[in-house]
Write a protein that holds these residues in place. Structure first.
Motif, PDB file in Angstrom:
ATOM      1  N   LYS A 121      -2.609   2.249   4.797  1.00 43.06           N
ATOM      2  CA  LYS A 121      -2.465   3.166   3.665  1.00 43.06           C
ATOM      3  C   LYS A 121      -1.000   3.298   3.249  1.00 43.06           C
ATOM      4  CE  LYS A 121      -4.394   6.410   6.159  1.00 43.06           C
ATOM      5  NZ  LYS A 121      -4.965   5.661   7.267  1.00 43.06           N
ATOM      6  N   GLY A 122      -0.796   3.682   1.991  1.00 45.50           N
ATOM      7  CA  GLY A 122       0.558   3.910   1.517  1.00 45.50           C
ATOM      8  C   GLY A 122       0.566   5.048   0.518  1.00 45.50           C
ATOM      9  N   LEU A 123       1.770   5.596   0.252  1.00 40.71           N
ATOM     10  CA  LEU A 123       1.879   6.648  -0.765  1.00 40.71           C
ATOM     11  C   LEU A 123       1.967   5.990  -2.135  1.00 40.71           C
ATOM     12  CD1 LEU A 123       4.342   9.189   0.882  1.00 40.71           C
ATOM     13  CD2 LEU A 123       1.870   8.984   1.099  1.00 40.71           C
ATOM     14  N   VAL A 174      -2.858  11.368  -2.766  1.00 38.00           N
ATOM     15  CA  VAL A 174      -1.484  10.917  -2.574  1.00 38.00           C
ATOM     16  C   VAL A 174      -1.463   9.539  -1.894  1.00 38.00           C
ATOM     17  CG1 VAL A 174       0.400  11.412  -0.959  1.00 38.00           C
ATOM     18  CG2 VAL A 174      -0.316  13.128  -2.616  1.00 38.00           C
ATOM     19  N   MET A 175      -2.406   9.345  -0.976  1.00 38.17           N
ATOM     20  CA  MET A 175      -2.484   8.066  -0.252  1.00 38.17           C
ATOM     21  C   MET A 175      -3.509   7.148  -0.890  1.00 38.17           C
ATOM     22  SD  MET A 175      -2.443   8.825   3.821  1.00 38.17           S
ATOM     23  CE  MET A 175      -2.484  10.616   3.865  1.00 38.17           C
ATOM     24  N   GLU A 176      -3.144   5.888  -1.045  1.00 43.23           N
ATOM     25  CA  GLU A 176      -4.067   4.854  -1.497  1.00 43.23           C
ATOM     26  C   GLU A 176      -4.120   3.779  -0.414  1.00 43.23           C
ATOM     27  OE1 GLU A 176      -5.798   4.379  -4.382  1.00 43.23           O
ATOM     28  OE2 GLU A 176      -5.015   5.985  -5.690  1.00 43.23           O
ATOM     29  N   ASN A 177      -5.176   2.975  -0.410  1.00 42.25           N
ATOM     30  CA  ASN A 177      -5.172   1.814   0.463  1.00 42.25           C
ATOM     31  C   ASN A 177      -4.048   0.872   0.042  1.00 42.25           C
ATOM     32  OD1 ASN A 177      -7.405   2.445   2.125  1.00 42.25           O
ATOM     33  ND2 ASN A 177      -8.795   1.883   0.455  1.00 42.25           N
ATOM     34  N   LEU A 178      -3.382   0.270   1.017  1.00 38.83           N
ATOM     35  CA  LEU A 178      -2.305  -0.664   0.664  1.00 38.83           C
ATOM     36  C   LEU A 178      -2.856  -1.872  -0.092  1.00 38.83           C
ATOM     37  CD1 LEU A 178       0.102  -0.456   3.732  1.00 38.83           C
ATOM     38  CD2 LEU A 178       0.616   0.116   1.346  1.00 38.83           C
ATOM     39  N   SER A 179      -4.131  -2.200   0.117  1.00 36.91           N
ATOM     40  CA  SER A 179      -4.733  -3.300  -0.652  1.00 36.91           C
ATOM     41  C   SER A 179      -4.767  -2.968  -2.138  1.00 36.91           C
ATOM     42  CB  SER A 179      -6.142  -3.605  -0.139  1.00 36.91           C
ATOM     43  OG  SER A 179      -6.949  -2.440  -0.240  1.00 36.91           O
ATOM     44  N   THR A 180      -4.825  -1.686  -2.475  1.00 34.15           N
ATOM     45  CA  THR A 180      -4.776  -1.257  -3.875  1.00 34.15           C
ATOM     46  C   THR A 180      -3.353  -1.362  -4.430  1.00 34.15           C
ATOM     47  OG1 THR A 180      -6.611   0.284  -3.561  1.00 34.15           O
ATOM     48  CG2 THR A 180      -5.163   0.708  -5.436  1.00 34.15           C
ATOM     49  N   LEU A 181      -2.372  -1.029  -3.587  1.00 34.79           N
ATOM     50  CA  LEU A 181      -0.996  -0.889  -4.085  1.00 34.79           C
ATOM     51  C   LEU A 181      -0.179  -2.184  -4.063  1.00 34.79           C
ATOM     52  CD1 LEU A 181       0.006   2.498  -2.384  1.00 34.79           C
ATOM     53  CD2 LEU A 181      -0.813   2.152  -4.713  1.00 34.79           C
ATOM     54  N   THR A 182      -0.363  -3.017  -3.032  1.00 36.16           N
ATOM     55  CA  THR A 182       0.545  -4.159  -2.907  1.00 36.16           C
ATOM     56  C   THR A 182       0.243  -5.245  -3.936  1.00 36.16           C
ATOM     57  OG1 THR A 182      -0.845  -4.828  -1.061  1.00 36.16           O
ATOM     58  CG2 THR A 182       1.285  -3.933  -0.498  1.00 36.16           C
ATOM     59  N   LYS A 227       8.330  -3.610  -1.144  1.00 36.70           N
ATOM     60  CA  LYS A 227       9.249  -3.134  -0.097  1.00 36.70           C
ATOM     61  C   LYS A 227       9.502  -1.635  -0.206  1.00 36.70           C
ATOM     62  CE  LYS A 227      11.877  -7.372   0.572  1.00 36.70           C
ATOM     63  NZ  LYS A 227      13.005  -8.032  -0.117  1.00 36.70           N
ATOM     64  N   LEU A 228       9.384  -1.117  -1.433  1.00 37.76           N
ATOM     65  CA  LEU A 228       9.701   0.300  -1.663  1.00 37.76           C
ATOM     66  C   LEU A 228       8.503   1.220  -1.438  1.00 37.76           C
ATOM     67  CD1 LEU A 228      11.991   0.066  -4.837  1.00 37.76           C
ATOM     68  CD2 LEU A 228      12.633  -0.013  -2.438  1.00 37.76           C
ATOM     69  N   LEU A 229       7.367   0.639  -1.085  1.00 31.63           N
ATOM     70  CA  LEU A 229       6.192   1.472  -0.794  1.00 31.63           C
ATOM     71  C   LEU A 229       6.378   2.189   0.543  1.00 31.63           C
ATOM     72  CD1 LEU A 229       3.303  -1.044  -1.653  1.00 31.63           C
ATOM     73  CD2 LEU A 229       3.886   1.028  -2.945  1.00 31.63           C
TER      74      LEU A 229
END
Lengths: 447, 447
Positions: free
Chosen positions: A101-103, A49-57, A66-68
Motif C-alpha cells: 500500500k501507499g499514500l 488515504v491509502m491505495e494499493n501500490l498496484s494502483t499508484l505505481t 520514488k516519491l510515493l
C-alpha cells in the motif's frame, strides 16, 4: 498510555501542524471553493488515504514512483519476503514484497480508479469534486511540503465545450469571492500541436516543442528560439514561430485538420467572454496527458506561481480498463492562494473561529450567574464561552484578548443585582449595560 | 500516466470509498458537530497524518503498537538497516530500522505532542477540536474499518468542573440537532476507586474491579459478583457491592477521602441537571487514563454501542515532558451515529449536495439560451446546472432524476420566444412557467 518516558515532541520532515488561526484561514479558502463547486453542480466524493501500490505505481513516471510514501505490510512481513532482494540489500526490489500500500500522490489517479470501480453507481456526466491532502516524499523547501491539500473539480464523460466554459467561470467566481484579482489564461493542446506542426516540427517532436514553449515566461523568446533551432527549425520557421507567439494570431499559420479543430474549440471559449480570462498561445502546461483545452490562473497583484490549472484529458481511466471516457478538470493550489491572501492582507477580519462573546466574573456566585447566560447565548445560536476557572479578572481578560474574542460580558455583584451584563467592545473599549435578552439581540445584530 | 497497463481497480482491505450521497450524509453529521463545537468556544487544529513512530509507540499498549500502520523510509532504506534483524528475518526488529514514521492511531496522542510542542503559541485553557481520520491495522469486520474518523473536543489546562458540565451540554446539543434521542451517562473515576476500596479491594486492585464492573451491561450482576469473588471479596462485601450498584446510593458506603472528593465532583454534575443525562455508577469506561468524570452516550431508540464517550485525564502530556496539565474531553463515533441516523431514517431530505435546478433543452439554440439562465441562477447564489451535451430530452431528464435534482427548468422554442422557463417539480410532476427573475425568486423561497 503505558510508559511515561519523555520524548521531545517533533514532527516528521516536511509535515506541518496548524494553529487555530491558520486552520480558520485555510478553511475560509476551502469553504469558498466548496461553496462554488456546489453552486456549479459538483458533488463531493471521498477515497481512502491509502491505495494499493498496484494502483499508484507507473502513473507518475519513474521519479514519481520514488516519491510515493509506501506503507509497510502488517504483521510478520518478512515471512513472505523476496529472498534475493533481501540478500542483495536491494531496497527497491525488496519494497515490492514488503509494502503493498501507499499514500495517494494526487487525487487524479484515485479518481480514475474510483470511476471505473463504481461506474454502475455513478451518474454520468460525473461532476465530482474532492478536497483532500496528498503526500509526496519530495525534498522539502520553501512552499513545498510533503503533505498538502489538493482541491479538484472534474467532469467525467462529457465532451461538451460548455464544460470548459463552466470551469473558467468557476475559477472566476472563486477568485472573485476571495477578493483576488487574477488572469485566467487558456489555450488548447490541439492548437499547440497544430502550431508545432505548422512551424515544421515533425510528428512525435511536437511535445518537445511544447515543453520548450512552456518556458517562455522564464527564459524569454530569444532563448526559446535558440532551443527550437536545436530541434532543426530554419530561420523562416523560427520567424513564423515568433510572430505567431507575439501576436496570438493563428491565421498566420497554414491550415491543418488538428489546428482547425483546435481553433474551433478555442473559439467557443473566446466567444463565451468569461470575465478575467484570456487566450494565451504561450500557455503549454507541463503534463503530457492534456488533449484539449488547458487553463492556468495567475495573480495580477502578487508575484507567485500559478494559483491553479487544469485541462481536458482523454485517457484517464484507460489504465483501469475503461477507454471511452473523456474528462476535463481544474485544480486550486491551496497553499499558494493562502500565501497570496496573507501577503495582500485579504482575509476578512471575522474569519477566525472564535466565539462572539466571553463572560468574565469576580466571584463564585458571579460565575454561576454567568454560566446561565452562556447557556442562553448558545441556545440562541450565539457562540459564547466563560473562562472556566475562578481566577483573577485580569487573567480572564487576557484570555479573551489572546483569543481575539470581540466582546466580553462582565458580571459583578452590581450586575447580578440588576440582572444585567456590562458588555465591553474589546476593540473600542466601549462599555454598555444590557439585560440578557438585549445583550443577545445586540450581539446577533453584529455582522 | 506512462503505461496503459490494465489493472483491476480495487481498494486495500478495510478501506472505503464514499459516493456523493454518503459524503453528504457524513458531512451533515460532521458539520452539525463542528457547528456546536464552535458554539461552545472550541477551535479547530490540524496535525499531519504521519507522526514519528517515537511519538506513537508505547502509548497504546503492545497490541496497539502492532496495529500502527508504519511508513517505509524513503530512498535506499536498507543502507542503514539493522543487519542482525535482517539476518534473523525478525520483522518487528527490522521495522525499527526501516520505518521512522507511522499513521496516527487516534487524535489524542497527536494532541499531547501538539500541546507540548506549541505551548508558547497556545492560549490556555486550550479548547480545541479536531475532526479527522485515524488508521488502525485491525482485522476488518462489520462496523470496524481500518480508516475511520474521530471527532474530538478537549479542554486542556483547566480543572474547573464547569468544563464537565459544558461537555455534557455539548453532547445534548449535538444529539438534539441531529434529532436523536440519547441517554448521556456519567460517572466519576474517583467515586469508582473509592467504591472499590470500600467494598474491600486493596490498593492496586481497584482497576481490576473497575474492569469487571465495566462488563455489567454484557454479563449481568450475578456473573459480576462471581468475578469479584475471585478477587477475594467476602459475601457481605459482595452484597454491599450489589446494593450500591442497584440503588446508585453512595451513602451506603463508608467515607474515604477519595470517595468524598469524587462525590463532590459528581454532585456538581448532578446539580447542573443537564437534559438527557443521568448518573450511572456502573459506567466504568475501559481506558486506564481517566482520573475524574467519565461520560458515555447511548441511543435510547436504536440498539447500537456507545455513540460517544470521554472523561477527565491528568497525565496526557507527561510523556512529552510537561506534567502540570489536566484535560477533559469527549469524542463522537461518526460511523455509529451514521448507522443510527440511517437506521431510524433521520437524515433530512435536503441533505444531499445536489443543485436545486437543472436546465434541460431541445436544440443547440435552446441550450445556449439555457446556459445564460444557469449563469444568472449561480450569480444569484442558486446552485444550478445544465446537461452539458446536446442529447435527447429523456436522457437529460434521467440524469436529473438519477442525481435527485428537485427541479428541472425546460426550454424549448416556445419558451425561448416568450423568454420564459417551464419549471417542473420532480416530486409532484407539477409544471409552471416563469420569467427568469420569477423562477429565481420562486426557487430561492424554497427551504
Amino acid at each position: 498510555m503505558e510508559k511515561a518516558m519523555k520524548i521531545k515532541p517533533s514532527l516528521p520532515k516536511g509535515m506541518r501542524d496548524f494553529l487555530p488561526q491558520d486552520v480558520a484561514k485555510r478553511s475560509y479558502i476551502m469553504d469558498t471553493i466548496r461553496d462554488v463547486f456546489y453552486l456549479f453542480g459538483f458533488q463531493p466524493i471521498e477515497t481512502p488515504v491509502m491505495e494499493n501500490l498496484s494502483t499508484l505505481t507507473g502513473k507518475y513516471g519513474e521519479e514519481g514512483d520514488k516519491l510515493l510514501f509506501k506503507v509497510l505490510n502488517s504483521g510478520d512481513f518478512l515471512s513472505k519476503v523476496d529472498e534475493s532482494a533481501l540478500n542483495d540489500k536491494n531496497s527497491s526490489a525488496l519494497t515490492k514484497s514488503i509494502a503493498e500500500k501507499g499514500l495517494r500522490y494526487d487525487l487524479t489517479v484515485p479518481l480514475a480508479r474510483y470511476v471505473v470501480q463504481h461506474q454502475n453507481d455513478i451518474t454520468f456526466p460525473f461532476k465530482r469534486y474532492h478536497i483532500a491532502p496528498v503526500w509526496r516524499a519530495d525534498r522539502p523547501q520553501k512552499g513545498r511540503y510533503r503533505e498538502f491539500y489538493q482541491c479538484d473539480a472534474d467532469i467525467i464523460g462529457s465532451s461538451s465545450l460548455y464544460n470548459e466554459v463552466e470551469l473558467l467561470q468557476l475559477y472566476a467566481a472563486v477568485f472573485k469571492r476571495l477578493g483576488l484579482q487574477v488572469n485566467i489564461r487558456y489555450n488548447n493542446r490541439k492548437v499547440l500541436l497544430g502550431f508545432m506542426h505548422a512551424i515544421g516540427l515533425e510528428e512525435g517532436r511536437e511535445l518537445q516543442g511544447i515543453t520548450i514553449l512552456d518556458k517562455l515566461d522564464k527564459i524569454g523568446i530569444d532563448k526559446l528560439k535558440l532551443e527550437l533551432q536545436e530541434l532543426g527549425l530554419t530561420d523562416s520557421q523560427l520567424d513564423l514561430f515568433a510572430s505567431v507567439i507575439q501576436t496570438n494570431d493563428l491565421s498566420l499559420l497554414p491550415s491543418s485538420p488538428i489546428l482547425d479543430q483546435g481553433i474551433e474549440e478555442l473559439d467557443f471559449l473566446i466567444k463565451a467572454e468569461v470575465k478575467n480570462t484570456s487566450f494565451d498561445l504561450s500557455l503549454a502546461r507541463g503534463l503530457d496527458y492534456y488533449t484539449g483545452g488547458i487553463f492556468e490562473v495567475l495573480s495580477t497583484e502578487y508575484d507567485m506561481g500559478s494559483l491553479g490549472g487544469g485541462g481536458r484529458y482523454d485517457k484517464l481511466t484507460e489504465m483501469f480498463g475503461k477507454s471511452d471516457l473523456t474528462g476535463v478538470g481544474i485544480s486550486f493550489g491551496l497553499d499558494r492562494i493562502y500565501d497570496v491572501m496573507e501577503g495582500l492582507n485579504r482575509f476578512p477580519a471575522q474569519v477566525h473561529a472564535v466565539p462572539v462573546v466571553m463572560f468574565a466574573y469576580f466571584s463564585e456566585a458571579n460565575q454561576a450567574f454567568a454560566f446561565k447566560a452562556v447557556q442562553a447565548c448558545r441556545e440562541a445560536g450565539l457562540a459564547a464561552e466563560m473562562y472556566p476557572d475562578l481566577v483573577k479578572f485580569p487573567k480572564q481578560m487576557k484570555y479573551a484578548n489572546d483569543k481575539c474574542i470581540p466582546y466580553v460580558a462582565i458580571i459583578g455583584d452590581k450586575e447580578m443585582e440588576m440582572q444585567a451584563y456590562t458588555l465591553k467592545d474589546m476593540q473600542t473599549g466601549e462599555q454598555t449595560t444590557f439585560s440578557l435578552k438585549d445583550l443577545i439581540d445586540h450581539l446577533q445584530a453584529k455582522p
